[in-house]
Design a protein around this motif. Structure first.
Motif, short mmCIF file in Angstrom:
data_model
loop_
_atom_site.label_atom_id
_atom_site.label_comp_id
_atom_site.label_asym_id
_atom_site.label_seq_id
_atom_site.Cartn_x
_atom_site.Cartn_y
_atom_site.Cartn_z
N VAL A 154 -9.81 -18.94 -9.19
CA VAL A 154 -9.67 -19.43 -7.82
C VAL A 154 -9.77 -20.95 -7.86
O VAL A 154 -10.77 -21.50 -8.32
N THR A 155 -8.72 -21.62 -7.41
CA THR A 155 -8.67 -23.09 -7.43
C THR A 155 -8.69 -23.61 -6.00
O THR A 155 -7.95 -23.12 -5.14
N HIS A 156 -9.52 -24.61 -5.75
CA HIS A 156 -9.70 -25.17 -4.42
C HIS A 156 -9.68 -26.70 -4.53
O HIS A 156 -10.45 -27.28 -5.31
N GLU A 173 1.90 -13.07 -14.63
CA GLU A 173 0.86 -13.62 -13.77
C GLU A 173 1.21 -13.35 -12.30
O GLU A 173 2.39 -13.23 -11.95
N THR A 174 0.19 -13.31 -11.48
CA THR A 174 0.41 -13.27 -10.03
C THR A 174 -0.43 -14.37 -9.39
O THR A 174 -1.53 -14.68 -9.84
N VAL A 175 0.12 -14.97 -8.35
CA VAL A 175 -0.60 -15.96 -7.56
C VAL A 175 -0.61 -15.46 -6.11
O VAL A 175 0.45 -15.12 -5.57
N TYR A 176 -1.78 -15.39 -5.51
CA TYR A 176 -1.89 -14.85 -4.16
C TYR A 176 -3.03 -15.56 -3.43
O TYR A 176 -3.66 -16.47 -3.97
N ARG A 177 -3.27 -15.11 -2.20
CA ARG A 177 -4.28 -15.75 -1.34
C ARG A 177 -4.09 -17.27 -1.31
O ARG A 177 -5.03 -18.04 -1.54
N VAL A 178 -2.86 -17.66 -1.03
CA VAL A 178 -2.57 -19.10 -0.93
C VAL A 178 -2.88 -19.56 0.49
O VAL A 178 -2.32 -19.05 1.46
#
Length: 661
Positions: free
Chosen positions: A71-73, A103-108
């Motif tokens: 998780v990146t913020h 890979e998957t990227v979500y919760r953007v």
């Protein structure tokens, strides 16, 4: 549970208060816009990262196996119009042959915060404003631009990346430093004891926080408690990384943390060891079908080609003859990379190939000619330096041949036909090279005497009556200085080369242009011509002439007050100029600059400037000598001062005075 985690660091763990800089999304207040930027000391910053935080955990999925969830913020403030681009975000995604191997990227989530009349206004990014783009077969890009971004905005975004370990088996490299200042950068990891990693810190900024402790936690998806290591690394007030002259690649100097998988072990199963020793790496290369195994094949297709060289008895003469032949016959396709699939016969037939293809072929050719030779691998300057503590194959990207004549080992690269045999291309001068042999590999240090040698001589006559300046130019260039000019000569020819000189001096007339030794790479490249131009300003009682009006260095390449990392030129340097002015008829020498001599500590080099008056004229001699290919950061102030003195002296004038005035 197994607790096998091992961490290899360049810094010693220090006791500190364990705390997290994780922060809630969207909770921006009016006081958050008042940021103290005094700590970064950068008035040119177009934006600043207020905080960036990555939280790394592992989960288990029956279909996909172990996965790394990050998780990146990020929170940034825009300071200038040129910083508006920092509201654009691009996230690379690795794509495999199936969903379970991608890979998957979500919760953007992304939001822009603006302060309007003391009140914070929040503008959220819409889901429809997030785009996906295919960069290559293996990589997609997730892109979005935050809305309502202007000077003074705070932009914020957060996303979750889920990476199957069978796609990428380690946490991604975390950069503490960027092209804009960063007030706080932190990575927080919880790594199950099934995985052990080498952790490699690099850069020149000290850690503000470095913590590691063993914990027990419930592994998501596995329905079990496991031992793990909880680690935190943070940097405070990282300045913007700015490109400077004479570096290899940004990756060698920027502050970051990397991870490399060492071992993997599940309970009641055998340990999988991903560690390589240098002996292992050497063995892998020797046995590889796409590299070393090609060396031991019969390669009989070369039988007739090598025959003429077997008649040359003296070993060094034979090596030189082979080198000349190979560089004339084979052409580099401008590709690097360690591995290749083509067989050597096909490479020889096409007479074209990558650096590794050609130099492995060259190694076989030397062997067939009775010369002891092995391949050697290296990392080019643009690819980054090799850390000899970590035998990592992916850090190498280039192969050269290493021949031995008597007791001397000579690295040879046949991709540059205009370089002498004893010089590697500058791209290859990046620390030691690794020789690969059946008896075990070893590092070989490169000769540090490789030189850029340039000497220029001018004889100049000023005729106030005809208001003309005329003269003769001679240039003598060797080694890397000669390579630069030989390349242009071979690309455009002598006539066009002369035209290019005329373009640089548009008011000059250039005649009797001559080039000698353009094809003889073992000799000095000699260039000569006559020149003249109109100079009505020299018909005066006082004539002011800069000795280096024609060859002046424009500015000091070292502008920063201090430098944290080395100055890596790659070669030693000799740059000399001798300019003789004939005293104009009816004039006398009124004033000349003072001599100067600047010496670097520990015989690191010198700048010498001397003027000699003689009957009928004055001669100015200039020499800049750098005796080291690399200068450490402690030597930077002296190097900067040396160049400052050069620029200063080049602005000084010789004054001729009309007699009787």
């Amino acid at each position: 549970m197994y607790t096998l985690f091992r961490i290899t660091l360049f810094l010693v763990l220090c006791p500190a208060v364990l705390f997290s800089q994780e922060f809630d999304f969207g909770k921006i207040k009016s006081e958050d816009f008042e940021i103290d930027l005094s700590s970064i000391e950068d008035t040119t910053a177009e934006a600043v990262i207020i905080k960036e935080y990555a939280e790394v955990n592992y989960i288990y999925n029956e279909q996909r196996g172990f996965e790394i969830v990050t998780v990146t913020h990020v929170l940034k403030k825009i300071l200038k119009t040129t910083g508006l681009e920092h509201g654009d975000v691009t996230i690379p995604i690795l794509i495999g042959p199936s969903r379970s191997k991608s890979e998957t990227v979500y919760r953007v989530h992304a939001m822009t915060h603006n302060l309007e009349k003391g009140k914070v206004e929040h503008t959220e990014l819409g889901k429809k404003d997030i785009f996906r783009e295919e960069l290559s077969e293996r990589v997609n890009l997730l892109k979005f631009s935050l809305p309502e971004v202007r000077i003074g905005s705070i932009v914020e975004y957060q996303y979750t990346r889920q990476t199957p370990v069978n796609v990428y088996n380690k946490p991604r490299t975390w950069y503490f430093q960027h092209d804009i200042p960063c007030l706080w950068s932190e990575i927080d990891l919880v790594i199950p004891s099934f995985f052990t990693y080498h952790t490699i810190l690099s850069g020149y900024i000290p850690l503000e926080k470095q913590e590691s402790k063993e914990i027990s936690y419930s592994l998501p998806g596995a329905n079990m408690r496991v031992n793990a290591w909880h680690q935190q690394f943070a940097v405070k007030n990282a300045p913007a990384f700015k490109e400077e002259p004479y570096i290899t690649t940004t990756e060698d100097y920027i502050s970051k943390i990397e991870f490399d998988l060492s071992t993997f072990r599940l309970p009641n199963e055998a340990e999988k060891n991903f560690n390589l020793t240098w002996e292992d790496l050497n063995k892998t290369l020797i046995e590889s079908e796409t590299w070393g195994s090609k060396l031991d094949r019969a390669n009989n297709f070369l039988k007739d080609e090598v025959q003429p060289f077997l008649a040359i008895e003296e070993p060094m003469a034979r090596v030189e003859a082979i080198y000349d032949y190979l560089t004339r016959t084979y052409m580099w396709n401008q590709e690097a990379g360690l591995w290749f699939n083509r067989n050597l016969k096909d490479i020889a037939s096409s007479q074209r190939g990558s650096a590794s293809e050609l130099n492995v072929l060259a190694t076989v050719f030397f062997r067939k000619c009775g010369i002891e030779a092995n391949p050697a691998i290296l990392s080019t300057r643009s690819h980054g330096k090799i850390n000899q503590m970590f035998p990592l194959l992916d850090k190498f990207n280039y192969t050269v041949a290493l021949v031995q004549v008597n007791d001397t080992k000579i690295p040879i690269d046949i991709t540059e036909p205009l370089l002498p045999l004893t010089l590697l291309p500058l791209r290859c001068r990046n620390g030691a090279i690794f020789e690969v042999t059946k008896n075990g590999g070893n590092f070989i240090d490169l000769d540090e005497s490789a030189k850029y040698h340039n000497f220029e001589k001018l004889e100049i006559e000023i005729d106030p009556t005809s208001e003309k300046v005329s003269g003769i130019y001679e240039g003598h260039k060797k080694d890397y200085a000669a390579l630069k000019n030989r390349k242009v000569l071979h690309e455009v020819g002598e006539n066009e080369f002369a035209s290019e000189i005329k373009k640089l001096k548009s008011d000059w007339e250039v005649e009797n242009f001559e080039v000698h030794n353009s094809n003889d790479k073992n000799e000095s490249l000699d260039i000569g011509y006559e020149f003249s131009w109109d100079a009505p300003e020299y018909n005066a009682d006082l004539i002011y002439v800069s000795p280096f009006l024609f060859l002046q260095w424009k500015d000091n390449p070292f502008k920063r007050r201090e430098r944290a990392f080395p100055v890596d030129i790659g070669y030693t340097l000799f740059d000399g100029t001798s300019v003789t002015f004939k005293t104009p008829e009816g004039y006398e020498i009124e004033e000349v600059p003072e001599n100067a001599n600047v010496v670097l500590p520990n015989k690191g080099g010198r700048f010498r400037y001397s003027i000699a008056k003689m009957n009928g004229g004055v001669t100015v001699n200039f020499q800049c000598i750098l005796n080291k290919p690399i200068y450490h950061s402690q030597e930077y102030p002296y190097l900067k001062e040396l160049y400052s003195r050069i620029i200063e002296k080049q602005s000084e004038m010789i004054v001729f005075k009309k007699k009787g005035k």
